[in-house]
Design an enzyme around this catalytic site. Structure first.
Site, short mmCIF file in Angstrom:
data_model
loop_
_atom_site.label_atom_id
_atom_site.label_comp_id
_atom_site.label_asym_id
_atom_site.label_seq_id
_atom_site.Cartn_x
_atom_site.Cartn_y
_atom_site.Cartn_z
N GLY A 144 0.82 -1.21 0.00
CA GLY A 144 0.00 0.00 0.00
C GLY A 144 0.85 1.26 0.00
N ASN A 201 4.01 0.21 10.18
CA ASN A 201 3.06 -0.83 10.59
C ASN A 201 3.19 -1.17 12.07
OD1 ASN A 201 2.41 -3.18 7.84
ND2 ASN A 201 1.64 -1.14 8.23
N ASN A 258 1.48 -8.77 8.47
CA ASN A 258 0.30 -7.94 8.21
C ASN A 258 -0.03 -7.94 6.73
OD1 ASN A 258 -1.71 -5.82 8.46
ND2 ASN A 258 -0.15 -4.45 7.63
N ARG A 273 2.66 9.30 4.51
CA ARG A 273 2.35 8.32 3.47
C ARG A 273 2.51 8.92 2.08
NH1 ARG A 273 0.46 2.97 4.21
NH2 ARG A 273 0.64 2.48 6.42
N HIS A 281 -8.63 -2.80 8.77
CA HIS A 281 -7.55 -3.67 8.29
C HIS A 281 -6.31 -3.64 9.18
CE1 HIS A 281 -5.78 -6.15 5.20
NE2 HIS A 281 -4.79 -5.30 4.97
N TRP A 282 -6.09 -2.51 9.88
CA TRP A 282 -4.90 -2.36 10.71
C TRP A 282 -5.20 -2.77 12.15
CZ3 TRP A 282 -3.85 3.23 8.62
CH2 TRP A 282 -3.22 3.14 7.37
#
Length: 296
Positions: free
Chosen positions: A39, A47, A104, A181, A263-264
């Site tokens: 991503g 992460n 992950n 990001r 998702h995290w």
């Protein structure tokens, strides 16, 4: 890359034949390898930075930065393939024969494939979303489609839409998160690597090629390590119905689903995730418990 003072204090380098692998190391004890997802702008540090202190109190934690994501040297080739090779190179380079692995999303797929190919090297395995196959929900999931949108047309607006698909609580998508990001995701080399995975043409070609060979999720019965699947109930990237197949076919698998979580899992349900994973990694094996309970 980051203003966090602990970043540089834990950062290490390992020279390999395919380039320098960078990683973060903290703690002592049994080795625990942490593998990140994919991503825009992802790194292993981003992460797992929030979990490192907790697990370092119990394990020798090693957060590997996969090639092609802007931290370790690029190894060329498809990022998923180079990620799998980098795990072997990394463990061999550090002289580690056997480890626990937490993976992950994409890192969970890489870890699972490694556990299938090298069962003797994986003690226990933890995945965070990602593995399995859509059973009831359409595939690819919403988050993957938004990821492809960003990869094809990398705008801040597309990045924000993707980030919101990753979480249950939109408050987690802060300006600081967006900026860090965005900076890494739009670096030319990182973006080129992402397009090898999530450009629409590349994604379609990979799906076609995969149909000619047995996919990893069809070989989960070969995973010998005890495996904990962790999943966010509200995951819009890898919907929770994907857990049904691995939950049934993993010989020593179990599933923990976290509410109010996307998702995290390791970020959004940090304390609950850490508690569940620590209990799983440190408890006596089922076989040992059975022997003790029978008085043998």
């Amino acid at each position: 890359m980051t203003t966090d003072p602990s970043y540089e204090s834990t950062l290490r380098e390992l020279a390999t034949d395919r380039g320098v692998l960078r990683y973060h190391e903290a703690g002592e004890g049994p080795p625990l390898l942490l593998l990140h997802g994919s991503g825009p702008g992802v790194t292993g540090w981003r992460n797992y930075r929030g979990n490192l202190g907790f697990f370092a109190a119990h394990f020798r934690c090693l957060i590997l930065e996969f090639p092609g994501f802007g931290v370790s040297d690029s190894a060329g080739g498809h990022p998923m393939v180079t990620a799998e090779q980098s795990v072997t190179d990394f463990l061999d380079g550090l002289g580690l024969d056997r480890v626990h692995i937490v993976g992950n999303s994409m890192g969970g797929i890489v870890a699972t494939r490694f556990a299938i190919s090298h069962p003797e090297r994986v003690d226990r395995l933890v995945t965070i979303g990602g593995i399995g196959k859509n059973v009831f929900s359409p595939g690819p999931g919403e988050g993957i489609r938004l990821l492809m949108d960003f990869t094809e047309n990398p705008t801040r607006e597309a990045l924000v839409r993707w980030l919101h698909s990753m979480v249950y609580d939109p408050a987690l998508v802060t300006e600081e998160l967006i900026e860090e990001r965005w900076t890494q995701a739009t670096a030319p080399d990182t973006l080129a690597s992402a397009r090898e995975m999530y450009g629409r043409t590349a994604f379609a070609a990979r799906s076609t090629a995969a149909s000619d060979t047995a996919p990893y999720w069809a070989m989960l019965h070969k995973v010998q390590a005890p495996t904990l699947l962790t999943w966010g109930r509200d995951d819009r990237v890898s919907p929770v119905d994907m857990a049904l197949l691995p939950m049934r076919t993993l010989p020593r698998g179990e599933l923990h689903v976290f509410p109010d979580c996307g998702h995290w899992v390791m970020i959004e349900q940090k304390a609950a995730f850490e508690s569940a994973v620590l209990a799983f990694l440190t408890r006596a094996s089922t076989r040992e418990s059975t022997r003790e309970g029978s008085g043998r």
